[in-house]
Design a protein around this motif. Structure first.
Motif, mmCIF file in Angstrom:
data_model
loop_
_atom_site.group_PDB
_atom_site.id
_atom_site.type_symbol
_atom_site.label_atom_id
_atom_site.label_comp_id
_atom_site.label_asym_id
_atom_site.label_seq_id
_atom_site.Cartn_x
_atom_site.Cartn_y
_atom_site.Cartn_z
ATOM 1 N N ALA A 94 4.510 -1.388 -11.855
ATOM 2 C CA ALA A 94 3.614 -1.436 -10.473
ATOM 3 C C ALA A 94 2.919 -0.339 -10.423
ATOM 4 N N PRO A 95 3.178 1.018 -10.478
ATOM 5 C CA PRO A 95 2.050 2.040 -10.137
ATOM 6 C C PRO A 95 0.879 2.009 -11.028
ATOM 7 N N GLY A 96 0.886 1.161 -12.305
ATOM 8 C CA GLY A 96 -0.248 1.221 -13.036
ATOM 9 C C GLY A 96 -1.008 0.078 -12.850
ATOM 10 N N TRP A 97 -0.701 -0.899 -11.957
ATOM 11 C CA TRP A 97 -1.543 -2.107 -11.509
ATOM 12 C C TRP A 97 -2.790 -1.529 -11.004
ATOM 13 N N ASN A 98 -4.035 -2.433 -11.106
ATOM 14 C CA ASN A 98 -5.402 -2.054 -10.713
ATOM 15 C C ASN A 98 -5.219 -2.270 -9.053
ATOM 16 N N TRP A 99 -4.599 -1.313 -8.410
ATOM 17 C CA TRP A 99 -4.481 -1.439 -6.607
ATOM 18 C C TRP A 99 -5.965 -1.364 -6.390
ATOM 19 N N GLU A 100 -6.162 -2.289 -5.282
ATOM 20 C CA GLU A 100 -7.279 -2.274 -4.505
ATOM 21 C C GLU A 100 -6.911 -2.398 -3.055
ATOM 22 N N VAL A 101 -7.447 -1.576 -2.096
ATOM 23 C CA VAL A 101 -6.934 -1.543 -0.577
ATOM 24 C C VAL A 101 -8.522 -1.569 0.335
ATOM 25 N N ASN A 102 -8.646 -2.704 1.181
ATOM 26 C CA ASN A 102 -9.596 -2.812 1.800
ATOM 27 C C ASN A 102 -9.260 -3.141 3.340
ATOM 28 N N VAL A 103 -10.166 -3.051 4.146
ATOM 29 C CA VAL A 103 -9.957 -3.258 5.452
ATOM 30 C C VAL A 103 -10.851 -4.331 5.947
ATOM 31 N N VAL A 104 -10.477 -5.408 6.467
ATOM 32 C CA VAL A 104 -11.394 -6.560 7.134
ATOM 33 C C VAL A 104 -11.406 -6.415 8.473
ATOM 34 N N THR A 105 -12.604 -6.451 9.049
ATOM 35 C CA THR A 105 -12.744 -6.440 10.731
ATOM 36 C C THR A 105 -12.429 -7.885 10.942
ATOM 37 N N SER A 106 -11.454 -7.985 11.687
ATOM 38 C CA SER A 106 -10.943 -9.178 12.409
ATOM 39 C C SER A 106 -10.061 -9.018 13.413
ATOM 40 N N ARG A 107 -10.075 -9.605 14.440
ATOM 41 C CA ARG A 107 -9.089 -9.569 15.776
ATOM 42 C C ARG A 107 -7.609 -10.114 15.246
ATOM 43 N N GLU A 108 -7.723 -10.723 14.000
ATOM 44 C CA GLU A 108 -6.455 -11.293 13.627
ATOM 45 C C GLU A 108 -5.237 -10.181 13.326
ATOM 46 N N LEU A 109 -4.153 -10.392 13.508
ATOM 47 C CA LEU A 109 -2.874 -9.382 13.323
ATOM 48 C C LEU A 109 -2.240 -9.820 12.043
ATOM 49 N N ASN A 110 -2.870 -9.111 10.953
ATOM 50 C CA ASN A 110 -2.447 -9.630 9.516
ATOM 51 C C ASN A 110 -2.812 -8.546 8.436
ATOM 52 N N VAL A 121 -5.817 -5.408 4.997
ATOM 53 C CA VAL A 121 -5.206 -5.049 6.269
ATOM 54 C C VAL A 121 -6.512 -5.347 7.332
ATOM 55 N N TYR A 122 -6.174 -6.259 8.155
ATOM 56 C CA TYR A 122 -7.122 -6.709 9.132
ATOM 57 C C TYR A 122 -7.028 -5.555 10.382
ATOM 58 N N SER A 123 -8.282 -5.177 10.795
ATOM 59 C CA SER A 123 -8.571 -4.209 11.851
ATOM 60 C C SER A 123 -7.641 -4.637 12.971
ATOM 61 N N GLY A 124 -7.494 -5.714 13.263
ATOM 62 C CA GLY A 124 -6.850 -6.216 14.761
ATOM 63 C C GLY A 124 -5.435 -5.759 14.609
ATOM 64 N N LEU A 125 -4.764 -5.705 13.463
ATOM 65 C CA LEU A 125 -3.351 -5.192 13.523
ATOM 66 C C LEU A 125 -3.343 -3.857 13.681
ATOM 67 N N ILE A 126 -4.185 -2.956 13.344
ATOM 68 C CA ILE A 126 -4.375 -1.544 13.599
ATOM 69 C C ILE A 126 -5.040 -1.319 15.037
ATOM 70 N N GLU A 127 -5.831 -1.849 15.493
ATOM 71 C CA GLU A 127 -6.357 -1.630 16.880
ATOM 72 C C GLU A 127 -5.641 -2.291 17.960
ATOM 73 N N GLN A 128 -5.264 -3.659 17.802
ATOM 74 C CA GLN A 128 -4.609 -4.090 18.768
ATOM 75 C C GLN A 128 -3.158 -3.643 19.101
ATOM 76 N N LEU A 129 -2.489 -3.449 18.004
ATOM 77 C CA LEU A 129 -0.873 -2.879 18.108
ATOM 78 C C LEU A 129 -1.154 -1.575 18.088
ATOM 79 N N GLN A 130 -2.002 -0.650 18.265
ATOM 80 C CA GLN A 130 -2.023 0.827 18.124
ATOM 81 C C GLN A 130 -0.956 1.220 17.017
ATOM 82 N N LEU A 131 -0.939 0.959 15.923
ATOM 83 C CA LEU A 131 0.225 1.261 15.045
ATOM 84 C C LEU A 131 0.130 2.774 14.732
ATOM 85 N N THR A 132 1.301 3.454 14.620
ATOM 86 C CA THR A 132 1.348 4.629 14.110
ATOM 87 C C THR A 132 1.206 4.493 12.491
#
Length: 182
Positions: A94-110, A121-132
């Motif tokens: 798994a550490p050798g997988w071709n990892w990709e990480v992106n943020v999609v702007t959406s109010r969706e908690l997902n 990661v959807y921005s709504g998850l970060i912004e609406q829940l104010q996650l640490t």
């Protein structure tokens, strides 16, 4: 038994014999020793997931919804960078997988992680829940666990198995009752 039915029966037996049970993560590492039946190859699922991920990114970019907030993107990628090396405890590859990480702007908690390490990661998850960072890491780790355990591959195999069984059952019933399945 007529010839077409014999061939269908042989096909069903070959299909059942070809179902490989596998362990997708190292046994005992997390106290879970679960075998899974896989009908679809890992490579096939990874290719399909990579294609779907690129389509998702293209659509988000076309709508100006991809990675709009550089601070959020950096934060999510920093958290992923902490999590990805730990995947070796579950799968050595798994550490050798071709990892990709992106943020999609959406109010969706997902958030999700596709086979092969394609994370969104959807921005709504970060912004609406104010996650640490730790809370966001827990969500991301949960999604990564689905990819590590190949849940997508398992579900694709289950769907293929159901479709094959339905086709075989339909053909057998059609042959028995003299109905042309075409």
């Amino acid at each position: 038994m007529r010839c077409p039915q014999s061939w269908l029966l042989l096909f069903a037996i070959a299909l059942a014999a070809g179902c490989a049970t596998t362990r997708t993560t190292a046994p005992g590492v997390v106290g879970v020793n679960r075998e899974q039946t896989m009908l679809v190859s890992s490579g096939e699922v990874d290719r399909s997931a990579a294609k779907a991920y690129q389509e998702t990114l293209r659509d988000a970019k076309g709508s100006n919804l991809l990675n709009r907030d550089p601070r959020e993107v950096e934060r999510v990628r920093r958290i992923a960078a902490r999590l990805i090396p730990a995947t070796a405890a579950f799968r050595s590859d798994a550490p050798g997988w071709n990892w990709e990480v992106n943020v999609v702007t959406s109010r969706e908690l997902n958030a999700w992680c596709m086979p092969g390490g394609k994370i969104a990661v959807y921005s709504g998850l970060i912004e609406q829940l104010q996650l640490t960072d730790d809370e966001l890491a827990a969500v991301m780790a949960h999604e990564i666990a689905h990819a590590l355990r190949e849940h997508g591959r398992e579900k694709a195999g289950q769907a293929a198995g159901v479709n094959a069984a339905a086709a075989i059952g339909g053909a057998l019933l059609g042959a028995y009752f003299g109905i042309d399945s075409g």
